[in-house]
Design a protein around this motif. Structure first.
Motif, PDB file in Angstrom:
ATOM      1  N   ASN A 179       7.604 -11.025  -3.939  1.00 56.66           N
ATOM      2  CA  ASN A 179       8.508 -10.746  -2.828  1.00 56.66           C
ATOM      3  C   ASN A 179       8.804 -11.968  -1.980  1.00 56.66           C
ATOM      4  O   ASN A 179       9.253 -11.840  -0.851  1.00 56.66           O
ATOM      5  CB  ASN A 179       7.926  -9.645  -1.941  1.00 56.66           C
ATOM      6  CG  ASN A 179       7.799  -8.346  -2.674  1.00 56.66           C
ATOM      7  OD1 ASN A 179       8.755  -7.891  -3.277  1.00 56.66           O
ATOM      8  ND2 ASN A 179       6.633  -7.755  -2.666  1.00 56.66           N
ATOM      9  N   ARG A 187       7.758 -12.778   3.643  1.00 58.71           N
ATOM     10  CA  ARG A 187       8.234 -11.427   3.347  1.00 58.71           C
ATOM     11  C   ARG A 187       8.030 -10.515   4.547  1.00 58.71           C
ATOM     12  O   ARG A 187       7.243 -10.814   5.439  1.00 58.71           O
ATOM     13  CB  ARG A 187       7.544 -10.890   2.106  1.00 58.71           C
ATOM     14  CG  ARG A 187       6.042 -10.857   2.203  1.00 58.71           C
ATOM     15  CD  ARG A 187       5.404 -10.602   0.869  1.00 58.71           C
ATOM     16  NE  ARG A 187       3.968 -10.373   1.022  1.00 58.71           N
ATOM     17  CZ  ARG A 187       3.213  -9.865   0.097  1.00 58.71           C
ATOM     18  NH1 ARG A 187       3.741  -9.509  -1.061  1.00 58.71           N
ATOM     19  NH2 ARG A 187       1.936  -9.689   0.302  1.00 58.71           N
ATOM     20  N   GLU A 188       8.739  -9.377   4.526  1.00 56.18           N
ATOM     21  CA  GLU A 188       8.758  -8.470   5.674  1.00 56.18           C
ATOM     22  C   GLU A 188       8.605  -7.029   5.184  1.00 56.18           C
ATOM     23  O   GLU A 188       9.054  -6.689   4.093  1.00 56.18           O
ATOM     24  CB  GLU A 188      10.106  -8.647   6.388  1.00 56.18           C
ATOM     25  CG  GLU A 188      10.402  -7.647   7.461  1.00 56.18           C
ATOM     26  CD  GLU A 188      11.823  -7.822   8.016  1.00 56.18           C
ATOM     27  OE1 GLU A 188      11.964  -7.719   9.224  1.00 56.18           O
ATOM     28  OE2 GLU A 188      12.759  -8.047   7.230  1.00 56.18           O
ATOM     29  N   ARG A 189       7.956  -6.214   6.024  1.00 58.47           N
ATOM     30  CA  ARG A 189       7.894  -4.779   5.747  1.00 58.47           C
ATOM     31  C   ARG A 189       7.847  -4.013   7.066  1.00 58.47           C
ATOM     32  O   ARG A 189       7.371  -4.524   8.085  1.00 58.47           O
ATOM     33  CB  ARG A 189       6.697  -4.418   4.863  1.00 58.47           C
ATOM     34  CG  ARG A 189       5.358  -4.561   5.511  1.00 58.47           C
ATOM     35  CD  ARG A 189       4.254  -4.141   4.560  1.00 58.47           C
ATOM     36  NE  ARG A 189       2.937  -4.404   5.151  1.00 58.47           N
ATOM     37  CZ  ARG A 189       1.824  -4.241   4.513  1.00 58.47           C
ATOM     38  NH1 ARG A 189       1.829  -3.816   3.260  1.00 58.47           N
ATOM     39  NH2 ARG A 189       0.673  -4.491   5.107  1.00 58.47           N
ATOM     40  N   ALA A 242       5.278   0.745   3.460  1.00 53.74           N
ATOM     41  CA  ALA A 242       6.605   0.329   2.988  1.00 53.74           C
ATOM     42  C   ALA A 242       6.485  -0.874   2.053  1.00 53.74           C
ATOM     43  O   ALA A 242       5.553  -1.671   2.165  1.00 53.74           O
ATOM     44  CB  ALA A 242       7.496  -0.020   4.185  1.00 53.74           C
ATOM     45  N   PRO A 243       7.426  -1.037   1.142  1.00 54.47           N
ATOM     46  CA  PRO A 243       7.382  -2.196   0.246  1.00 54.47           C
ATOM     47  C   PRO A 243       7.815  -3.475   0.976  1.00 54.47           C
ATOM     48  O   PRO A 243       8.541  -3.430   1.966  1.00 54.47           O
ATOM     49  CB  PRO A 243       8.387  -1.829  -0.853  1.00 54.47           C
ATOM     50  CG  PRO A 243       9.334  -0.886  -0.193  1.00 54.47           C
ATOM     51  CD  PRO A 243       8.528  -0.134   0.833  1.00 54.47           C
ATOM     52  N   TRP A 244       7.349  -4.597   0.467  1.00 55.14           N
ATOM     53  CA  TRP A 244       7.713  -5.900   1.023  1.00 55.14           C
ATOM     54  C   TRP A 244       9.109  -6.285   0.549  1.00 55.14           C
ATOM     55  O   TRP A 244       9.498  -5.983  -0.568  1.00 55.14           O
ATOM     56  CB  TRP A 244       6.732  -6.973   0.562  1.00 55.14           C
ATOM     57  CG  TRP A 244       5.362  -6.878   1.145  1.00 55.14           C
ATOM     58  CD1 TRP A 244       4.254  -6.402   0.526  1.00 55.14           C
ATOM     59  CD2 TRP A 244       4.950  -7.298   2.441  1.00 55.14           C
ATOM     60  NE1 TRP A 244       3.164  -6.499   1.347  1.00 55.14           N
ATOM     61  CE2 TRP A 244       3.564  -7.048   2.542  1.00 55.14           C
ATOM     62  CE3 TRP A 244       5.607  -7.855   3.531  1.00 55.14           C
ATOM     63  CZ2 TRP A 244       2.827  -7.331   3.683  1.00 55.14           C
ATOM     64  CZ3 TRP A 244       4.868  -8.143   4.676  1.00 55.14           C
ATOM     65  CH2 TRP A 244       3.496  -7.880   4.743  1.00 55.14           C
ATOM     66  N   THR A 245       9.854  -6.974   1.396  1.00 58.59           N
ATOM     67  CA  THR A 245      11.133  -7.572   1.010  1.00 58.59           C
ATOM     68  C   THR A 245      11.127  -9.032   1.446  1.00 58.59           C
ATOM     69  O   THR A 245      10.554  -9.388   2.469  1.00 58.59           O
ATOM     70  CB  THR A 245      12.336  -6.857   1.662  1.00 58.59           C
ATOM     71  OG1 THR A 245      12.187  -6.905   3.077  1.00 58.59           O
ATOM     72  CG2 THR A 245      12.457  -5.436   1.190  1.00 58.59           C
ATOM     73  N   ASP A 293       9.114  -4.965  12.681  1.00 56.50           N
ATOM     74  CA  ASP A 293       8.563  -5.178  11.347  1.00 56.50           C
ATOM     75  C   ASP A 293       7.452  -6.225  11.367  1.00 56.50           C
ATOM     76  O   ASP A 293       7.304  -6.988  12.318  1.00 56.50           O
ATOM     77  CB  ASP A 293       9.654  -5.632  10.371  1.00 56.50           C
ATOM     78  CG  ASP A 293      10.562  -4.485   9.944  1.00 56.50           C
ATOM     79  OD1 ASP A 293      10.388  -3.363  10.460  1.00 56.50           O
ATOM     80  OD2 ASP A 293      11.444  -4.726   9.111  1.00 56.50           O
TER      81      ASP A 293
END
Length: 169
Positions: free
Chosen positions: A35, A39-41, A46-49, A65
Motif C-alpha cells: 500500500n 499510507r492512510e486508513r 479499514a484497509p490501507w490506501t 484518518d
C-alpha cells in the motif's frame, strides 16, 4: 528457461501476490498487499490506501484518518497538515504513525526530513579514513611538499669535503 512447476504453484498459492502479466515466456507477479511507503486508513479495520506522492512527499489526506510512514528512522521525519506539525506515534514498533485532525474537507499533508542525513556524513568519513590509509602506505613521501613546503630530499649522499686535507684524502 523452464521454470520449476512447483515454483508457479507456490507463487499462485500466496495470498499477497497477484499475477499481473502472463505470456508464453513470462509471468509477472506483483505484491497486491503493498500500500505504499506512506499510507492512510480510516479505522483499524479499514484497509490501507497509498497517499502522498513519492516525488513531492505531498498529498491530500482525510481528516480523522491515521497515516503510517514506513521510513526509518521514524524520528527523522515529520508530517505536517496545513503547515502544522503533527505528533508522531509508533505503529508496528518502528514506523511513524500520525493521526490527522478532524476536518470537514480533505487537507494537504507534507512529509519532510527534518534531521541531517547522517548516512552521507558517515560515507564521507569512511572515504576520508580510507584516503588517509592509502596515503600512509607509500604515497605520503611523494606528497611531502604538501606537508612541509619543500620538495622531497634525494637519497643520502656522502658529505662534500670542506677542508683541503679532506680533498687530498
Amino acid at each position: 528457461r523452464t521454470v520449476p512447476s512447483g515454483l508457479v504453484t507456490s507463487l499462485n498459492a500466496q495470498a499477497d501476490l497477484a499475477l499481473e502479466l502472463s505470456t508464453s515466456t513470462v509471468q509477472v507477479y506483483a505484491n497486491a498487499e503493498y500500500n505504499g511507503v506512506v499510507r492512510e486508513r480510516a479505522s483499524k479495520s479499514a484497509p490501507w490506501t497509498s497517499v502522498l506522492s513519492p516525488v513531492t512527499n505531498r498529498g491530500v489526506v482525510t481528516g480523522g484518518d491515521q497515516v503510517e510512514v514506513g521510513l526509518a528512522p521514524a524520528s527523522a521525519f515529520s508530517l505536517s497538515v496545513s503547515h502544522h506539525a503533527l505528533a508522531r506515534g509508533s505503529l508496528d514498533g518502528w514506523a511513524g504513525s500520525y493521526l490527522i485532525p478532524p476536518s470537514p474537507s480533505r487537507v494537504t499533508a507534507t512529509l519532510s526530513l527534518h534531521r541531517f542525513p547522517l548516512n552521507g556524513l558517515l560515507a564521507f568519513l569512511t572515504l576520508s579514513l580510507w584516503s588517509i590509509v592509502w596515503l600512509g602506505f607509500g604515497w605520503v613521501h611523494r606528497l611531502e611538499w604538501l606537508f612541509t613546503g619543500r620538495p622531497r630530499s634525494g637519497r643520502h649522499r656522502a658529505a662534500a669535503p670542506t677542508t683541503p686535507e679532506e680533498h687530498s684524502a
